[in-house]
Write a protein that holds these residues in place. Sequence first.
Motif, PDB file in Angstrom:
ATOM      1  N   ASN A 116     -33.426 -50.623  89.731  1.00  0.00           N
ATOM      2  CA  ASN A 116     -33.749 -49.199  89.492  1.00  0.00           C
ATOM      3  C   ASN A 116     -32.767 -48.552  88.531  1.00  0.00           C
ATOM      4  O   ASN A 116     -33.163 -47.839  87.606  1.00  0.00           O
ATOM      5  CB  ASN A 116     -33.737 -48.418  90.808  1.00  0.00           C
ATOM      6  N   GLN A 117     -31.487 -48.801  88.771  1.00  0.00           N
ATOM      7  CA  GLN A 117     -30.452 -48.245  87.887  1.00  0.00           C
ATOM      8  C   GLN A 117     -30.655 -48.746  86.458  1.00  0.00           C
ATOM      9  O   GLN A 117     -30.547 -47.984  85.497  1.00  0.00           O
ATOM     10  CB  GLN A 117     -29.061 -48.684  88.345  1.00  0.00           C
ATOM     11  N   PHE A 118     -30.936 -50.024  86.355  1.00  0.00           N
ATOM     12  CA  PHE A 118     -31.126 -50.598  85.030  1.00  0.00           C
ATOM     13  C   PHE A 118     -32.287 -49.912  84.310  1.00  0.00           C
ATOM     14  O   PHE A 118     -32.190 -49.541  83.134  1.00  0.00           O
ATOM     15  CB  PHE A 118     -31.377 -52.110  85.117  1.00  0.00           C
ATOM     16  N   GLN A 119     -33.382 -49.731  85.050  1.00  0.00           N
ATOM     17  CA  GLN A 119     -34.567 -49.135  84.416  1.00  0.00           C
ATOM     18  C   GLN A 119     -34.319 -47.685  84.013  1.00  0.00           C
ATOM     19  O   GLN A 119     -34.776 -47.246  82.953  1.00  0.00           O
ATOM     20  CB  GLN A 119     -35.778 -49.277  85.341  1.00  0.00           C
ATOM     21  N   ASP A 120     -33.559 -46.945  84.828  1.00  0.00           N
ATOM     22  CA  ASP A 120     -33.177 -45.575  84.443  1.00  0.00           C
ATOM     23  C   ASP A 120     -32.395 -45.580  83.137  1.00  0.00           C
ATOM     24  O   ASP A 120     -32.675 -44.805  82.222  1.00  0.00           O
ATOM     25  CB  ASP A 120     -32.284 -44.944  85.526  1.00  0.00           C
ATOM     26  N   HIS A 121     -31.393 -46.445  83.071  1.00  0.00           N
ATOM     27  CA  HIS A 121     -30.563 -46.508  81.864  1.00  0.00           C
ATOM     28  C   HIS A 121     -31.385 -46.966  80.661  1.00  0.00           C
ATOM     29  O   HIS A 121     -31.169 -46.505  79.542  1.00  0.00           O
ATOM     30  CB  HIS A 121     -29.371 -47.441  82.076  1.00  0.00           C
ATOM     31  N   SER A 122     -32.299 -47.868  80.938  1.00  0.00           N
ATOM     32  CA  SER A 122     -33.129 -48.389  79.864  1.00  0.00           C
ATOM     33  C   SER A 122     -33.974 -47.265  79.249  1.00  0.00           C
ATOM     34  O   SER A 122     -34.066 -47.125  78.025  1.00  0.00           O
ATOM     35  CB  SER A 122     -34.013 -49.498  80.434  1.00  0.00           C
ATOM     36  N   ARG A 123     -34.567 -46.421  80.127  1.00  0.00           N
ATOM     37  CA  ARG A 123     -35.371 -45.280  79.650  1.00  0.00           C
ATOM     38  C   ARG A 123     -34.531 -44.325  78.822  1.00  0.00           C
ATOM     39  O   ARG A 123     -35.021 -43.697  77.896  1.00  0.00           O
ATOM     40  CB  ARG A 123     -35.972 -44.530  80.846  1.00  0.00           C
ATOM     41  N   ASN A 124     -33.253 -44.207  79.186  1.00  0.00           N
ATOM     42  CA  ASN A 124     -32.375 -43.271  78.467  1.00  0.00           C
ATOM     43  C   ASN A 124     -31.598 -43.950  77.346  1.00  0.00           C
ATOM     44  O   ASN A 124     -30.586 -43.413  76.875  1.00  0.00           O
ATOM     45  CB  ASN A 124     -31.388 -42.628  79.450  1.00  0.00           C
TER      46      ASN A 124
END
Length: 343
Positions: free
Chosen positions: A81-89
């Motif tokens: 989840n953290q990775f995907q958040d950072h990826s979006r940003n």
Amino acid sequence: DPQLNPIYTFDSFIEGDSNRVARRAGKTVAEKPGANSFNPLVIYGGVGLGKTHLAQGIGNEVKRLHPNKVVLYVSSEKFINQFQDHSRNNAINDFIHFYQLIDVLIIDDVQFFARAEKSQDAFFAIFNHLHQSGKQLVLTSDKPPKDLDGMQERLLSRFRWGLSADLQIPDYETRIEILERKMKNDGLDMPKEVVKYVAYNINTNVRELEGALISLLAQSSLNKREIDLELAKKVLRNFVKTSSKEITIEAIQKMVCEYFDVSYDKLLQKTRKREIVQARQITMYLAKAFTKNSLKTIGEHFGGRDHTTVIHSCQTVKDLMDTDSLFRENVMELTQKVQLAAM
Ligand code: ADP
Ligand code: MG
């Protein structure tokens, strides 16, 4: 440290044959993080066998012994989840950089990485950096690394660099110890015969063992009665029912055939051969004891014999068990096999 629960310690993790290797390796890792040959340490085992407890225990022990080390415990789901958040940003580098500053990285339930390709790429970069810098990795998984489908081969090969240790179902003695420790911690008391009864009957995993204890306490206070064997039997009846499989007449027939090396056809044939008659009688006896089928249904499964034949067979088995010790041994062994299959 909000991610680490202080109740999960080495002290509260009871050692037994089922977990000795994993527990001791965990201890070594906590004493000398990064400076041991168990890097990564992969702890694997089925649900409720103590993966999270041991992984968090390692984290807590590192904090205690090495207060300056940065420890991070995270589930693989949270990592993803953290990775995907950072990826979006567009902040993947920040994400990787954050993880590269950790001294002891503990990732729980890595099986959820399966098919999360991009997260695996990030984890790969983090793994390499930490390992090269002499930092410690601890991973848990619900299956052995070789069975982790959907995991990149380059990650799996790195998992093999260290030690994979499994957690199994604790044996009876260890289950008693776990129950007694739990009771001591919670200031509870119950008769030894009840502890033994629970430990003997709940042989699936430690979470169920704890669940049985909690149900027992709840029933005891609800009904305002002491915990005794009678209450334990009542409570565990519900427990065992929900967790156990239904065993079929066919399955029992197959087990008996294998045990006595008799073919299925022979088992059903009309024959006077003693071995086969006895094998058939034992099968009927076990079918009556371990399935909910009527005598009529059981008879039908043996080439259309009627219910009186089944009654007669069950009685003969009981009588022979009293008089013939080899026969008795055979029946006991088969009974155990059927019980195991029904778990
Ligand atoms: P998993 O993560 O493998 O599903 P957990 O670590 O959540 O299992 O363990 C389930 C429960 O069993 C927890 O309450 C844990 O404290 C307890 N437990 C497991 N193994 C042991 C053990 N060897 N000694 C004491 N408690 C244990
Ligand atoms: Mg867990």
